[in-house]
Write a protein that holds these residues in place. Structure first.
Motif, PDB file in Angstrom:
ATOM      1  N   SER A 257       0.814  -1.220   0.000  1.00  0.00           N
ATOM      2  CA  SER A 257       0.000   0.000   0.000  1.00  0.00           C
ATOM      3  C   SER A 257       0.848   1.271   0.000  1.00  0.00           C
ATOM      4  N   ASP A 258       2.131   1.131   0.295  1.00  0.00           N
ATOM      5  CA  ASP A 258       3.010   2.304   0.362  1.00  0.00           C
ATOM      6  C   ASP A 258       3.630   2.663  -0.978  1.00  0.00           C
ATOM      7  N   LEU A 259       3.538   1.759  -1.960  1.00  0.00           N
ATOM      8  CA  LEU A 259       4.155   2.030  -3.266  1.00  0.00           C
ATOM      9  C   LEU A 259       3.451   3.178  -3.977  1.00  0.00           C
ATOM     10  N   SER A 260       4.241   4.047  -4.573  1.00  0.00           N
ATOM     11  CA  SER A 260       3.664   5.125  -5.378  1.00  0.00           C
ATOM     12  C   SER A 260       3.333   4.580  -6.770  1.00  0.00           C
ATOM     13  N   GLU A 261       2.519   5.300  -7.502  1.00  0.00           N
ATOM     14  CA  GLU A 261       2.172   4.887  -8.866  1.00  0.00           C
ATOM     15  C   GLU A 261       3.409   4.858  -9.754  1.00  0.00           C
ATOM     16  N   GLU A 262       4.332   5.789  -9.525  1.00  0.00           N
ATOM     17  CA  GLU A 262       5.561   5.833 -10.323  1.00  0.00           C
ATOM     18  C   GLU A 262       6.416   4.601 -10.057  1.00  0.00           C
ATOM     19  N   GLN A 263       6.514   4.199  -8.799  1.00  0.00           N
ATOM     20  CA  GLN A 263       7.287   3.004  -8.455  1.00  0.00           C
ATOM     21  C   GLN A 263       6.665   1.753  -9.082  1.00  0.00           C
ATOM     22  N   LYS A 264       5.353   1.682  -9.080  1.00  0.00           N
ATOM     23  CA  LYS A 264       4.675   0.547  -9.715  1.00  0.00           C
ATOM     24  C   LYS A 264       4.974   0.520 -11.217  1.00  0.00           C
ATOM     25  N   LYS A 265       4.945   1.682 -11.848  1.00  0.00           N
ATOM     26  CA  LYS A 265       5.201   1.758 -13.291  1.00  0.00           C
ATOM     27  C   LYS A 265       6.622   1.301 -13.614  1.00  0.00           C
ATOM     28  N   ILE A 266       7.590   1.670 -12.781  1.00  0.00           N
ATOM     29  CA  ILE A 266       8.980   1.270 -13.004  1.00  0.00           C
ATOM     30  C   ILE A 266       9.100  -0.252 -12.932  1.00  0.00           C
ATOM     31  N   ALA A 267       8.454  -0.866 -11.940  1.00  0.00           N
ATOM     32  CA  ALA A 267       8.504  -2.324 -11.797  1.00  0.00           C
ATOM     33  C   ALA A 267       7.870  -3.017 -13.001  1.00  0.00           C
ATOM     34  N   ILE A 268       6.732  -2.519 -13.457  1.00  0.00           N
ATOM     35  CA  ILE A 268       6.043  -3.119 -14.599  1.00  0.00           C
ATOM     36  C   ILE A 268       6.870  -2.950 -15.872  1.00  0.00           C
ATOM     37  N   ARG A 269       7.464  -1.785 -16.063  1.00  0.00           N
ATOM     38  CA  ARG A 269       8.318  -1.548 -17.240  1.00  0.00           C
ATOM     39  C   ARG A 269       9.516  -2.485 -17.241  1.00  0.00           C
ATOM     40  N   ALA A 270      10.057  -2.769 -16.057  1.00  0.00           N
ATOM     41  CA  ALA A 270      11.203  -3.676 -15.964  1.00  0.00           C
ATOM     42  C   ALA A 270      10.820  -5.069 -16.443  1.00  0.00           C
ATOM     43  N   VAL A 271       9.649  -5.541 -16.041  1.00  0.00           N
ATOM     44  CA  VAL A 271       9.180  -6.863 -16.463  1.00  0.00           C
ATOM     45  C   VAL A 271       8.924  -6.870 -17.962  1.00  0.00           C
ATOM     46  N   GLN A 272       8.317  -5.826 -18.480  1.00  0.00           N
ATOM     47  CA  GLN A 272       8.017  -5.746 -19.906  1.00  0.00           C
ATOM     48  C   GLN A 272       9.278  -5.638 -20.767  1.00  0.00           C
ATOM     49  N   ALA A 273      10.390  -5.242 -20.167  1.00  0.00           N
ATOM     50  CA  ALA A 273      11.644  -5.092 -20.919  1.00  0.00           C
ATOM     51  C   ALA A 273      12.242  -6.434 -21.321  1.00  0.00           C
ATOM     52  N   ILE A 274      11.841  -7.500 -20.642  1.00  0.00           N
ATOM     53  CA  ILE A 274      12.396  -8.827 -20.927  1.00  0.00           C
ATOM     54  C   ILE A 274      11.408  -9.622 -21.776  1.00  0.00           C
ATOM     55  N   PRO A 275      11.757 -10.017 -22.994  1.00  0.00           N
ATOM     56  CA  PRO A 275      10.839 -10.776 -23.851  1.00  0.00           C
ATOM     57  C   PRO A 275      10.417 -12.087 -23.181  1.00  0.00           C
ATOM     58  N   GLY A 276       9.104 -12.340 -23.163  1.00  0.00           N
ATOM     59  CA  GLY A 276       8.601 -13.602 -22.635  1.00  0.00           C
ATOM     60  C   GLY A 276       8.498 -13.673 -21.128  1.00  0.00           C
ATOM     61  N   LEU A 277       8.700 -12.550 -20.444  1.00  0.00           N
ATOM     62  CA  LEU A 277       8.614 -12.541 -18.978  1.00  0.00           C
ATOM     63  C   LEU A 277       7.227 -12.050 -18.577  1.00  0.00           C
ATOM     64  N   SER A 278       6.353 -12.973 -18.187  1.00  0.00           N
ATOM     65  CA  SER A 278       4.966 -12.621 -17.894  1.00  0.00           C
ATOM     66  C   SER A 278       4.724 -12.320 -16.425  1.00  0.00           C
ATOM     67  N   HIS A 279       5.533 -12.888 -15.551  1.00  0.00           N
ATOM     68  CA  HIS A 279       5.411 -12.584 -14.123  1.00  0.00           C
ATOM     69  C   HIS A 279       6.747 -12.873 -13.445  1.00  0.00           C
ATOM     70  N   CYS A 280       7.057 -12.111 -12.420  1.00  0.00           N
ATOM     71  CA  CYS A 280       8.334 -12.317 -11.736  1.00  0.00           C
ATOM     72  C   CYS A 280       8.414 -11.449 -10.491  1.00  0.00           C
TER      73      CYS A 280
END
Length: 435
Positions: A257-280
């Motif tokens: 609950s403490d994560l900011s929207e920007e921090q969430k976006k950074i984490a999601i972008r990191a996952v999307q940067a790796i081809p074929g990485l759907s969850h981690c």
């Protein structure tokens, strides 16, 4: 009990799927290092998916290969404009002198040195503040991981957070405090450590992850001017390690609950940067200004810190995982189920002669349960044989264990209470040994 040791991921995800009516099978395979590993599959009439710990088959082999190589991971993140620590990878053949030259020209202390392979914080050297400390850290890593390369990077100040992402959604986040104790004004440091370890045993994920009083802990205590016999002031927190891994005694604290929207976006972008990485699992360091930098991506992250935090709200990642892999089963979730399967029996059965085991389907309704104790003058093993034959024939559930030299405790369960009464009658009539 089944979530202890390193089985939290495997057991909780398999249990969630099984309770939804999915077919559950376990397999014993050999990995690339020829070590026996346990994997499982969940299936229904529509699809079948395979899992190794928390890594499901929606994660491609290419993604796993990238994430297992920290330097390659950084390359993909850098190309996607995701913030990573400043640093460089060095081949093991690179001389320490050349590494030090690069550091003097491009980096500044404090630094972190770590092998490009490995997990659980193994081999990671943090807060390196001089060339002598860096030289020793490199030598230690070479001795422990002789076949891998070394990454030397800046040591970032801030809080380290493990974030769990499934596709475009942040499911959970937990920070990990390094192993620590808090003074009460009366107890010595060693007494506080022992007390903390007893508390950790009450948390399934931490049961086998105590704070070990090794040379590193003793050295950290000494560097802060204390000994194991020092009495800390009330409320004073003493950190015993520098690395925050739960496996080395760290504390998992939910901060979703403490994560900011920007921090969430950074984490999601990191996952999307790796081809074929759907969850981690995404390891992020958050600086005092709130900006996140990615440290690592884990394709098979531990979820115990999210399920069993020492502080904060538990996050049900197994539910989200099965929702993702089998969305059609969402309505079949049984929150009130009191039925489990025995994972240790599966480990014991898959001994090399049996390659796979299918678990009997989850009962459609909750079980009726009865606890019995049997005293016998006969051989206990003989009794196990008799009772096991009846239990298997009549498809009863539960367990048996010896609680004294001539005494057996039985938990017996079935959807139909008549079956339980028939079992009790069987014991009374055949053996006349029930108290």
């Amino acid at each position: 009990h089944e979530a202890r040791r390193n089985r939290t991921n495997l057991y909780t995800i398999a249990l969630e799927g099984w309770r939804r009516g999915l077919k559950l099978e376990f397999y014993q395979i050999r990995d690339e290092d020829n070590k026996l590993r346990l994997m499982f599959s969940l299936s229904n009439q529509k699809r079948k998916h395979y899992f190794m710990e928390s890594c499901g088959d929606k994660i491609t082999k290419q993604a796993i290969k990238i994430c297992h190589d920290k330097a390659l991971t950084y390359q993909y993140l850098r190309e996607a404009d995701v913030s990573i620590p400043l640093g460089k990878e060095f081949d093991m053949s690179t001389s320490i002198a050349d590494m030090l030259k690069y550091v003097e020209k491009h980096l500044s202390y404090p630094l972190v040195a770590k092998p490009t392979t490995g997990s659980g914080g193994k081999g990671v050297k943090t807060n390196i503040r001089s060339s002598n400390q860096l030289k020793k850290a490199i030598e230690d890593i070479r001795n422990q991981f002789p076949a891998t390369s070394i990454i030397i990077q800046q040591h970032l100040l801030g809080e380290e957070i493990r974030i769990y992402v499934i596709e475009n959604e942040v499911i959970a986040a937990a920070k990990r405090l390094p192993a620590n104790v808090v003074g009460d004004g009366q107890s010595t440091i060693i007494q506080l450590i022992n007390r903390k370890n007893e508390y950790r045993k009450k948390i399934p994920h931490l049961y086998y992850r105590p704070i070990k009083v090794d040379n590193e802990v003793k050295e950290n205590i000494s560097n802060q001017g204390y000994t194991l016999d020092t009495i800390l002031e009330k409320g004073e927190r003493l950190f015993l390690r520098k690395v925050s891994n739960v496996s080395s005694g760290g504390d998992p604290i939910d901060v979703t609950s403490d994560l900011s929207e920007e921090q969430k976006k950074i984490a999601i972008r990191a996952v999307q940067a790796i081809p074929g990485l759907s969850h981690c699992g995404v390891d992020m360091i958050v600086n005092p200004q709130g900006y996140g930098t990615i440290l690592e991506l884990n394709t098979s992250p531990g979820i115990g810190s999210h399920l069993f935090p020492i502080e904060g709200q538990a996050r049900d990642i197994p539910k989200k995982m099965i929702d993702y892999y089998f969305p059609e089963t969402k309505q079949r979730r049984n929150k009130e189920s009191n039925v489990y399967f025995n994972l240790q029996c599966i480990f014991d059965s898959l001994d090399g002669n049996i390659s796979s085991i299918e678990i009997r389907n989850h009962p459609e309704s909750n079980l009726k349960i009865k606890k019995l104790e049997i005293t016998t003058r006969r051989d206990i093993y003989y009794y196990y044989q008799i009772l096991n034959k009846y239990i298997n024939k009549n498809r009863l559930n539960g367990y048996m264990k010896q609680i004294a030299e001539n005494r057996i405790e039985i938990i017996i369960a079935h959807q139909n209470e008549v079956k339980i009464r028939e079992f009790i009658y069987f014991i009374k009539k055949r053996n006349k040994l029930l108290d």
